[in-house]
Design an enzyme around this catalytic site. Structure first.
Site, short mmCIF file in Angstrom:
data_model
loop_
_atom_site.label_atom_id
_atom_site.label_comp_id
_atom_site.label_asym_id
_atom_site.label_seq_id
_atom_site.Cartn_x
_atom_site.Cartn_y
_atom_site.Cartn_z
N GLU A 144 1.37 -0.33 -5.45
CA GLU A 144 0.31 0.42 -5.44
C GLU A 144 1.11 1.85 -5.61
O GLU A 144 1.10 2.35 -4.30
CB GLU A 144 -0.71 0.66 -4.30
CG GLU A 144 -1.78 1.63 -4.63
CD GLU A 144 -2.19 2.60 -3.54
OE1 GLU A 144 -3.06 3.35 -3.97
OE2 GLU A 144 -1.78 2.37 -2.45
N ASP B 175 0.83 -1.20 -0.06
CA ASP B 175 -0.02 0.12 -0.14
C ASP B 175 0.85 1.11 -0.06
O ASP B 175 1.99 1.34 0.47
CB ASP B 175 -0.92 0.11 1.40
CG ASP B 175 -1.84 0.90 1.47
OD1 ASP B 175 -2.61 1.57 0.41
OD2 ASP B 175 -1.74 1.94 2.35
#
Length: 730
Positions: free
Chosen positions: A461, A408
């Site tokens: 990401e 993330d």
């Protein structure tokens, strides 16, 4: 004990006072058997009487005059303690201070160097048998603490009862507590370097946790699930490969489905059947779960974790989570988890100021505080912190057989000025904004993950154009397997959100992405982030009437599945849920009673099938040779067409989009190969609740040049549609 003077001689008043205050620098030097083996010192608050006993003898201990909780007496070999409490209850228990250390020198060395890749096998709370006695071994890293104690119901949360043994310069503390079992709740009580008592801390390497809002760690056994996925692991590398069909169903486990009058979330074991069966039936290849690590706040969806090594108890035990993963593998599904090594919340029981200092985070808020999320940022330059995070990745991949991690907020890690104004960040040693330490951490994580668990997929990401994210580390890259293509996502959603009358003015938003589509191994994400915070649902973002929205959505998915790159959809998008996602309730499954929404679901199911069946749609996802425009400049009609090709033996696939509400008949399109082409999927088909405008199942090309092709065919292009033609080969 002969007299009070002898009692004082064994342990003096200063030592007793330090023990009673929980401030003795070396409790193992003062408690348990004395160095000469002649006496035993026991401190047990609340005890009325204590005796040492073994198979043949019992000797009553005497209180030290300076502290009613400290008892002293002659030693016995292989002794236990017989304790009579104020309530009158009598029990026998082991003395933790008669046991030797558990952690070995090699572990100490590796921890000190920040190179212990199986850190969780040493730190945390482990059920073990030590010196032939069962119990729990506790260990944690707190190098600047003056004292660390284990506390829980087993000692009335009294930090003076069970102070831990310091292991020298490594900063590790350990204690073996006999008799504790799986399910025991505990925390750590720490005195910081300034002598101040800190708020009770959860275990940074705890394997279980209490149900929020409770914040204790829970002793949990590791390795108790009997895995049945050996065949899966032999196939995994092929299924995660860059030339494989990868179609991911992203899920927030707590809001996929709910049961009963109380709308309770499904458990891991229930999800192991219901969710796994559904995802397999829909034709997806992987399940991606939002962060599974324990987190205090439901509304963070897991993206502000505190228990990095604990599968959230919201849905069951660690063993239950392992069973869920195993069940997915049995159905041919990979399992990926979102992983959050970029920041952690400031909750007082967490990692912040863990030992009274900025231990896991940076001291300077310009490096150590995240302004967007009010969270703390890991100090990647500290070897022990970097090791903690690398080991955490390996833990999930190893202990729970995960098939990959989606990392993330990579951009927030790699850029020192991320979401910061001038003067709010500190440049690197060369004056730039790159976070060298974070970049090195990511490289080490990917090297270790792929090295120890071949065949997994590490996914970034990353919202920036940082080069080489999916390039191997030895070639100067970060070493990820895949990168989210957020540029494609933003451009595509903005285009499809326009009223079709204006789309010709945004034509390049669908064509520009191909200019960089093969610079990385891309994954096309329509994630949870696109259906929250007022953005609306995918259905809601489409323009027009109900029918128009459904047509646009089916066309969008046809566009997405035909475009180069792996696929990801967040739950509910596959049937066009009208409402924005709400983590507090289940998906609106009732809309499937509307045949239009059921048609969207059927389109996604069939796109997944076609994507798997036709190699041309996935083999060349990361290769420029796998894509060719057939029609790229029809601005007025907003018709797009392209070719997907795989290996020479693979049939070609042509994808045609009509992104206006106008039906186009007699539309001539060049085809790369002459002959018969099967209409393999048409989003306007009756089976998808369309008007069934198409080509009767196939078309034949004519020797009429069109575009750059020597042959062509006349097509009927339904409004707001996507059509797939597959080359027929004899």
């Amino acid at each position: 004990m002969a007299d009070e003077d002898t009692t004082k001689l064994v342990i003096n008043e200063d030592q007793v006072r330090l023990l009673s205050q929980g401030r003795h620098p070396d409790p193992f030097a003062a408690l348990g058997p004395t160095a000469d083996g002649r006496h035993v010192v026991v401190r047990l608050p609340g005890a009325e009487r204590i005796s040492v006993v073994n198979a043949t003898d019992q000797i009553a201990l005497e209180r030290h005059p300076a502290d009613a909780a400290t008892f002293i007496g002659p030693a016995l070999p292989y002794y236990q303690l017989r304790v009579c409490w104020a309530s009158g209850l009598e029990e026998e228990r082991e003395d933790p201070y008669r046991f030797g250390p558990v952690i070995g020198q090699i572990d100490e060395y590796l921890i000190g160097e920040g190179e212990h890749r199986s850190l969780w096998s040493v730190l945390g709370a482990h059920l073990i048998t030590h010196e032939q006695v069962p119990g729990v071994h506790f260990a944690l890293w707190a190098p600047n603490a003056q004292r660390v104690s284990v506390v829980g119901d087993f000692n009335a949360w009294n930090g003076t009862t069970h102070p831990m043994r310091a292991r020298g310069s490594t900063g590790v503390w350990e204690l073996f507590l006999p008799g504790l079992e799986d399910g025991t709740v505990y925390k750590y009580e720490i005195i910081g370097p300034d002598g101040q008592l800190l708020p009770l801390k959860a275990d940074p390497v705890g394997f279980g946790a209490e149900h929020p809002p409770a914040t204790g760690s829970v002793v949990r056994s590791l390795g108790t699930h009997r895995w049945q996925d050996q065949q899966w692991e032999t196939r995994r590398a092929k299924l995660n490969a860059v030339d494989a069909p990868i179609s991911i169903y992203e899920v927030h486990l707590g809001s996929w489905r709910r049961l009963g009058a109380e709308a309770a979330a499904l458990s891991y074991l229930q999800l192991a059947t219901e969710l796994v069966d559904y995802v397999a039936d829909m034709g997806f290849t992987h399940i991606e779960v939002l962060p599974i690590s324990e987190h205090p706040f439901d509304g963070s969806w897991g993206y502000q974790p505190i228990g990095l090594f604990a599968p959230t108890v919201r849905y069951g035990t660690p063993k239950d989570f392992a069973a869920f993963v195993d069940a997915a593998h049995a159905r041919g599904l990979g399992v990926i988890a979102d992983w959050v090594p970029g920041h952690f919340p400031t909750d007082q029981h967490g990692l912040g100021r863990f030992d009274g200092t900025a231990l896991y985070e940076h001291l300077d808020p310009r490096e150590g505080f995240h302004p967007d999320w009010n969270t703390l940022i890991y100090n990647y330059g500290r070897p022990e912190v970097r090791n903690y995070l690398v080991a955490n990745a390996l833990y999930w991949l190893g202990e729970y057989h995960l098939d990959g991690l989606r990392v993330d907020a990579v951009a927030s890690m790699t850029h020192r000025d991320y979401s910061r104004k001038e003067g709010e960040w500190i440049a690197n040693k060369d004056g730039g904004n790159e976070n060298y330490e974070a970049l090195e951490f990511l490289r080490q994580t990917n090297i270790a993950s792929y090295g120890q668990h071949p065949g997994i997929a590490m996914i970034a990401e990353d919202s920036t154009a940082y080069p080489g994210v999916t390039r191997p580390v030895d070639a100067g890259g970060l070493g990820f397997g895949y990168k989210w293509n957020l540029g494609w996502m933003n451009d595509s959603l903005e285009y499809f959100g326009k009223d079709p009358i204006y789309r010709k003015h945004h034509h390049n938003q669908l064509t520009f992405g191909i200019t960089y589509a093969f610079s990385e191994n891309f994954l096309l994400p329509i994630s949870h982030d696109e259906v929250v915070h007022g953005k609306g649902s995918m259905y809601g973002r489409m323009p027009g009437s109900h029918a128009d929205k459904l047509g646009n959505l089916k066309a969008f998915y046809g566009y997405m599945w035909g475009y180069p790159g792996k696929k990801l959809l967040f739950m509910g998008q596959e049937f066009g849920q009208p409402a924005e996602w709400n983590y507090q309730s289940e998906l609106d499954w009732s809309v499937l009673e509307d045949p239009g929404h059921a048609g969207v679901q059927a389109v996604v199911r069939d796109l997944n099938r076609l994507y798997r069946e036709q190699p041309a749609l996935h083999r060349g996802d990361a290769q420029a040779g796998g894509f060719q425009w057939l029609l790229v400049d029809d601005v007025d009609n907003q018709v797009f067409a392209w070719l997907r090709r795989g290996a020479p033996e693979d049939p070609h696939v042509v994808v045609v989009l009509n992104l206006t509400p106008v039906e186009r008949t007699g539309f001539r399109l060049g085809f790369p190969v002459s002959g018969r082409w099967i209409e393999a999927l048409n989003t306007d088909s009756a089976c998808y609740h369309g008007a069934n405008r198409g080509h009767g199942g196939a078309i034949e090309t004519e020797d009429v040049p069109a575009g750059r092709e020597a042959q062509s065919a006349l097509l009927t292009l339904p409004p707001l549609s996507a059509i797939y033609f597959v080359e027929e080969r004899s």
